[in-house]
Enzyme design. Sequence first.
Site, PDB file in Angstrom:
ATOM      1  N   HIS A  17       0.842  -1.206   0.000  1.00 40.50           N
ATOM      2  CA  HIS A  17       0.000   0.000   0.000  1.00 40.50           C
ATOM      3  C   HIS A  17       0.874   1.252   0.000  1.00 40.50           C
ATOM      4  O   HIS A  17       0.626   2.200  -0.740  1.00 40.50           O
ATOM      5  CB  HIS A  17      -0.864   0.076   1.271  1.00 40.50           C
ATOM      6  CG  HIS A  17      -1.930  -0.962   1.406  1.00 40.50           C
ATOM      7  ND1 HIS A  17      -2.058  -1.738   2.532  1.00 40.50           N
ATOM      8  CD2 HIS A  17      -2.949  -1.318   0.596  1.00 40.50           C
ATOM      9  CE1 HIS A  17      -3.101  -2.542   2.414  1.00 40.50           C
ATOM     10  NE2 HIS A  17      -3.659  -2.317   1.235  1.00 40.50           N
ATOM     11  N   LYS A  41     -17.725  -5.591   8.788  1.00 39.46           N
ATOM     12  CA  LYS A  41     -16.507  -6.407   8.753  1.00 39.46           C
ATOM     13  C   LYS A  41     -15.718  -6.194  10.043  1.00 39.46           C
ATOM     14  O   LYS A  41     -15.484  -5.052  10.426  1.00 39.46           O
ATOM     15  CB  LYS A  41     -15.675  -5.950   7.548  1.00 39.46           C
ATOM     16  CG  LYS A  41     -14.797  -7.012   6.935  1.00 39.46           C
ATOM     17  CD  LYS A  41     -14.281  -6.549   5.592  1.00 39.46           C
ATOM     18  CE  LYS A  41     -12.830  -6.914   5.381  1.00 39.46           C
ATOM     19  NZ  LYS A  41     -12.266  -6.342   4.171  1.00 39.46           N
ATOM     20  N   ARG A  90      -1.912  -6.178  -8.142  1.00 38.25           N
ATOM     21  CA  ARG A  90      -0.825  -7.102  -7.808  1.00 38.25           C
ATOM     22  C   ARG A  90      -0.713  -8.213  -8.842  1.00 38.25           C
ATOM     23  O   ARG A  90       0.370  -8.568  -9.283  1.00 38.25           O
ATOM     24  CB  ARG A  90      -1.090  -7.747  -6.432  1.00 38.25           C
ATOM     25  CG  ARG A  90      -1.019  -6.785  -5.274  1.00 38.25           C
ATOM     26  CD  ARG A  90      -1.587  -7.383  -4.019  1.00 38.25           C
ATOM     27  NE  ARG A  90      -3.008  -7.664  -4.187  1.00 38.25           N
ATOM     28  CZ  ARG A  90      -3.839  -8.035  -3.232  1.00 38.25           C
ATOM     29  NH1 ARG A  90      -3.370  -8.225  -2.012  1.00 38.25           N
ATOM     30  NH2 ARG A  90      -5.112  -8.237  -3.472  1.00 38.25           N
ATOM     31  N   SER A 127      -3.172  -7.430   3.457  1.00 40.56           N
ATOM     32  CA  SER A 127      -3.326  -7.210   4.900  1.00 40.56           C
ATOM     33  C   SER A 127      -3.746  -8.507   5.587  1.00 40.56           C
ATOM     34  O   SER A 127      -3.272  -8.823   6.682  1.00 40.56           O
ATOM     35  CB  SER A 127      -4.394  -6.139   5.160  1.00 40.56           C
ATOM     36  OG  SER A 127      -4.013  -4.929   4.571  1.00 40.56           O
TER      37      SER A 127
HETATM   38  O1  PNS Z   1      -8.674  -2.587   1.021  1.00 41.73           O
HETATM   39  P1  PNS Z   1      -9.962  -3.095   0.434  1.00 41.73           P
HETATM   40  O2  PNS Z   1     -10.853  -3.659   1.508  1.00 41.73           O
HETATM   41  O3  PNS Z   1      -9.749  -4.043  -0.697  1.00 41.73           O
HETATM   42  O4  PNS Z   1     -10.697  -1.780  -0.157  1.00 41.73           O
HETATM   43  C1  PNS Z   1     -11.899  -1.892  -0.841  1.00 41.73           C
HETATM   44  C2  PNS Z   1     -12.557  -0.514  -1.075  1.00 41.73           C
HETATM   45  C3  PNS Z   1     -12.668   0.252   0.223  1.00 41.73           C
HETATM   46  C4  PNS Z   1     -11.701   0.281  -2.036  1.00 41.73           C
HETATM   47  C5  PNS Z   1     -13.935  -0.801  -1.687  1.00 41.73           C
HETATM   48  O5  PNS Z   1     -14.571  -1.781  -0.929  1.00 41.73           O
HETATM   49  C6  PNS Z   1     -14.837   0.416  -1.751  1.00 41.73           C
HETATM   50  O6  PNS Z   1     -14.597   1.322  -2.529  1.00 41.73           O
HETATM   51  N1  PNS Z   1     -15.877   0.417  -0.906  1.00 41.73           N
HETATM   52  C7  PNS Z   1     -16.834   1.504  -0.782  1.00 41.73           C
HETATM   53  C8  PNS Z   1     -18.219   1.105  -1.330  1.00 41.73           C
HETATM   54  C9  PNS Z   1     -18.246   1.347  -2.821  1.00 41.73           C
HETATM   55  O7  PNS Z   1     -18.096   2.457  -3.268  1.00 41.73           O
HETATM   56  N2  PNS Z   1     -18.384   0.252  -3.612  1.00 41.73           N
HETATM   57  C10 PNS Z   1     -18.294   0.320  -5.069  1.00 41.73           C
HETATM   58  C11 PNS Z   1     -19.592   0.446  -5.754  1.00 41.73           C
HETATM   59  S1  PNS Z   1     -20.356  -1.079  -5.976  1.00 41.73           S
END
Ligand code: PNS
Length: 158
Positions: A17, A41, A90, A127
């Site tokens: 990150h 979560k 990745r 993570s």
């Molecule tokens: O580190 P992560 O958990 O892989 O991050 C995921 C994240 C936070 C980037 C993603 O889950 C997100 O953008 N969530 C917010 C809700 C949203 O906007 N979803 C997309 C539309 S369906």
Amino acid sequence: MRRVVCPGSFDPITNGHLDIIGRAARLYDEVTVAVLVNIEKSSLFTVDERIEILQAVTKEYPNVRVRKFHGLLVDFCRDNDIPAIVKGIRVVSDFDYELQMAQLNYRLSGVETLFMPTNPEYSFLSSSRVKEIARYGGDVSGLVPDLVHTLLIARLRG
Ligand code: PNS
């Protein structure tokens, strides 16, 4: 002012990150690291702890700021006048998932998504893997910032 957001859960931030955030900070005037508040979560570190950690490990970048967000990322982007999202890729399977998310976000709002290949040194890193390794006594030094390493050991074995 060219702005971009690096969104994620960051539970905890890894060196993968941090590499993406640092590279984005060289390309953009302002990078907002946005931490998702997800009450569904369970997490190892609270959102406020994650924000404190992120602030500490990004302090060498004066143009990086850290915020939390609820709900849709595109709403956060609109409210903060951020036209683009940067995501690290990745492996090819990340692209599969991220492409759909990027297309959805664009459809919802016109916010663009830029993909940045992860440094190959960290292409295996996540993570959840870091937490699993640390939980069972494995060595995660070099995979996470030193501060995270210390906090992980204290949280998981303390
Ligand atoms: O580190 P992560 O958990 O892989 O991050 C995921 C994240 C936070 C980037 C993603 O889950 C997100 O953008 N969530 C917010 C809700 C949203 O906007 N979803 C997309 C539309 S369906």
